[in-house]
Design an enzyme around this catalytic site. Structure first.
Site, PDB file in Angstrom:
ATOM      1  N   MET A  15       0.857  -1.192   0.000  1.00  0.00           N
ATOM      2  CA  MET A  15       0.000   0.000   0.000  1.00  0.00           C
ATOM      3  C   MET A  15       0.891   1.239   0.000  1.00  0.00           C
ATOM      4  SD  MET A  15      -2.933  -1.121   2.781  1.00  0.00           S
ATOM      5  CE  MET A  15      -1.814  -2.024   3.886  1.00  0.00           C
ATOM      6  N   CYS A  97      -1.685  -1.635 -10.293  1.00  0.00           N
ATOM      7  CA  CYS A  97      -1.970  -0.284  -9.812  1.00  0.00           C
ATOM      8  C   CYS A  97      -2.755   0.486 -10.871  1.00  0.00           C
ATOM      9  CB  CYS A  97      -0.674   0.455  -9.479  1.00  0.00           C
ATOM     10  SG  CYS A  97      -0.964   2.137  -8.886  1.00  0.00           S
ATOM     11  N   LYS A 136       1.564  -9.444  -9.442  1.00  0.00           N
ATOM     12  CA  LYS A 136       0.282  -9.036  -8.870  1.00  0.00           C
ATOM     13  C   LYS A 136      -0.471  -8.249  -9.937  1.00  0.00           C
ATOM     14  CE  LYS A 136      -1.874  -6.871  -4.816  1.00  0.00           C
ATOM     15  NZ  LYS A 136      -2.856  -5.998  -5.496  1.00  0.00           N
ATOM     16  N   GLY A 221      -8.680  -8.390  -2.565  1.00  0.00           N
ATOM     17  CA  GLY A 221      -9.793  -7.512  -2.878  1.00  0.00           C
ATOM     18  C   GLY A 221     -10.986  -7.684  -1.947  1.00  0.00           C
ATOM     19  N   GLY A 222     -11.250  -6.678  -1.115  1.00  0.00           N
ATOM     20  CA  GLY A 222     -12.462  -6.651  -0.300  1.00  0.00           C
ATOM     21  C   GLY A 222     -12.541  -7.679   0.808  1.00  0.00           C
ATOM     22  N   ARG A 243      -6.215  -2.784   3.428  1.00  0.00           N
ATOM     23  CA  ARG A 243      -6.719  -1.715   4.298  1.00  0.00           C
ATOM     24  C   ARG A 243      -7.294  -2.226   5.612  1.00  0.00           C
ATOM     25  NH1 ARG A 243      -4.418   0.341  -0.193  1.00  0.00           N
ATOM     26  NH2 ARG A 243      -4.307   2.591   0.002  1.00  0.00           N
TER      27      ARG A 243
END
Length: 335
Positions: A15, A97, A136, A221-222, A243
């Site tokens: 990140m 990205c 990635k 993801g999520g 996150r």
């Protein structure tokens, strides 16, 4: 010969402005096993920059992956060769990205439109190291309005597009794929929106693993809960979380089961470790804020969370503030 693939059930996603060496040290105060990633670093930054500042890290951060962004094989080779003197466990190429700044410079997700070029970059990276080289990427891209020339109206967003991309990449010996289960919209959405607006399509990541079982597939993801992790691990090899760990780092204590252990570290013990780390920073003349800014989530969902954030946000906060907070936590339980 390339080392065996770095296999780890849980990884902390790269990140930008988040996963620097200070945050990674903070993670290690809670969990010593999850696989860590650096921020995305451009090959040019490695070639031309202050290496110890850009690539240096503490041994406690292992296992750790260096993630780079590159536009051509030559720069990729040079960057990986330079990084060889640092003890990274794996080298990863970012092809996910969605930032317009990154994609506009032919790096990141925009490269999914050029699988043969990506294959050459990865081949050069493999030639420069014996470490695992991984990629990635997204499940696809909407490159309209940003890709050049004949590709400027193209959308690569079907499962067949992704499978074609993967098939080309694996021909150069890449076996580890970290796949973000959303497409990237290269124009019109910012990076935050690209993590939220395009729908998650986990089934396509599952399908690529099922159809090409010899690949090591990690899903991203999520993902926010241990229950979700368990469900994904029934279909793929590993899970990457970003996150959620940054916002609520104590979730790291729930991951011990994936390593055959129980993590029972308390917030008091973490703050004690933080004090030692910050004292070292102070002796070296490094601003504690560079570390403390990553610790906002320590009391996520707990009484005193706002008090904690306010205290460590003080530009003058240092070890003395942490000692006072620890004293209050132990004696008065106010935070």
């Amino acid at each position: 010969m390339e080392k065996d693939i770095v296999q780890n059930k849980i990884s902390v996603a790269p990140m930008v402005d988040r996963t620097d060496r200070h945050f990674r040290n903070f993670v290690r105060m809670i969990n010593k096993d999850v696989l860590m990633y650096t921020e995305m670093i451009t090959a040019q930054a490695i070639i031309n920059g202050n290496l110890d500042y850009i690539l240096g890290f503490d041994k406690i951060e292992n296992p750790i992956v260096l993630q780079i962004a590159a536009t051509n094989p030559e720069d990729a080779y040079k960057a990986v060769k330079i990084a060889e003197k640092y003890d990274y466990d794996e080298i990863n190429l970012n092809v996910g990205c969605p930032s317009e700044r990154v994609s506009g410079n032919m790096m990141g997700a925009s490269l999914m439109a050029y699988p043969e070029k990506v294959a050459k970059i990865l081949e050069a990276m493999k030639a420069a190291t014996k470490k695992t080289v991984s990629i990635k990427h997204r499940i696809g891209i909407d490159g309209r309005k940003i890709l050049p020339d004949a590709l400027s109206k193209k959308v690569f967003d079907t499962y067949e597009d992704m499978k074609n991309f993967v098939e080309i990449i694996r021909k150069v010996g890449i076996k580890k794929f970290i796949i973000h289960a959303r497409i990237a919209v290269l124009a019109g959405l910012d990076t935050k929106q690209n993590r939220e607006v395009p729908p998650l399509r986990y089934d396509e990541v599952y399908k690529i693993k099922k159809e090409i079982p010899d690949l090591y597939v990690e899903i991203n993801g999520g993902i926010k809960t241990a229950e979700q992790i368990d469900n994904h691990l029934k279909e793929v090899d590993a899970v990457m979380i970003g996150r959620q760990i940054y916002d609520n780092p104590m979730i790291l204590t729930k991951f011990g089961k994936y390593y055959g252990k129980k993590i029972e570290v308390t917030r008091e013990e973490i703050i004690e470790r933080m004090i030692k780390y910050v004292e070292k920073m102070e002796l070296e003349g490094i601003r504690p804020h560079l570390f403390l800014r990553h610790t906002h989530g320590l009391f996520f969902g707990q009484r005193g969370s706002k008090f904690w954030k306010r205290a460590i946000n003080d530009p003058k906060a240092g070890s003395f503030v942490l000692k006072n907070l620890l004293k209050e936590l132990k004696n008065e339980r106010k935070i």
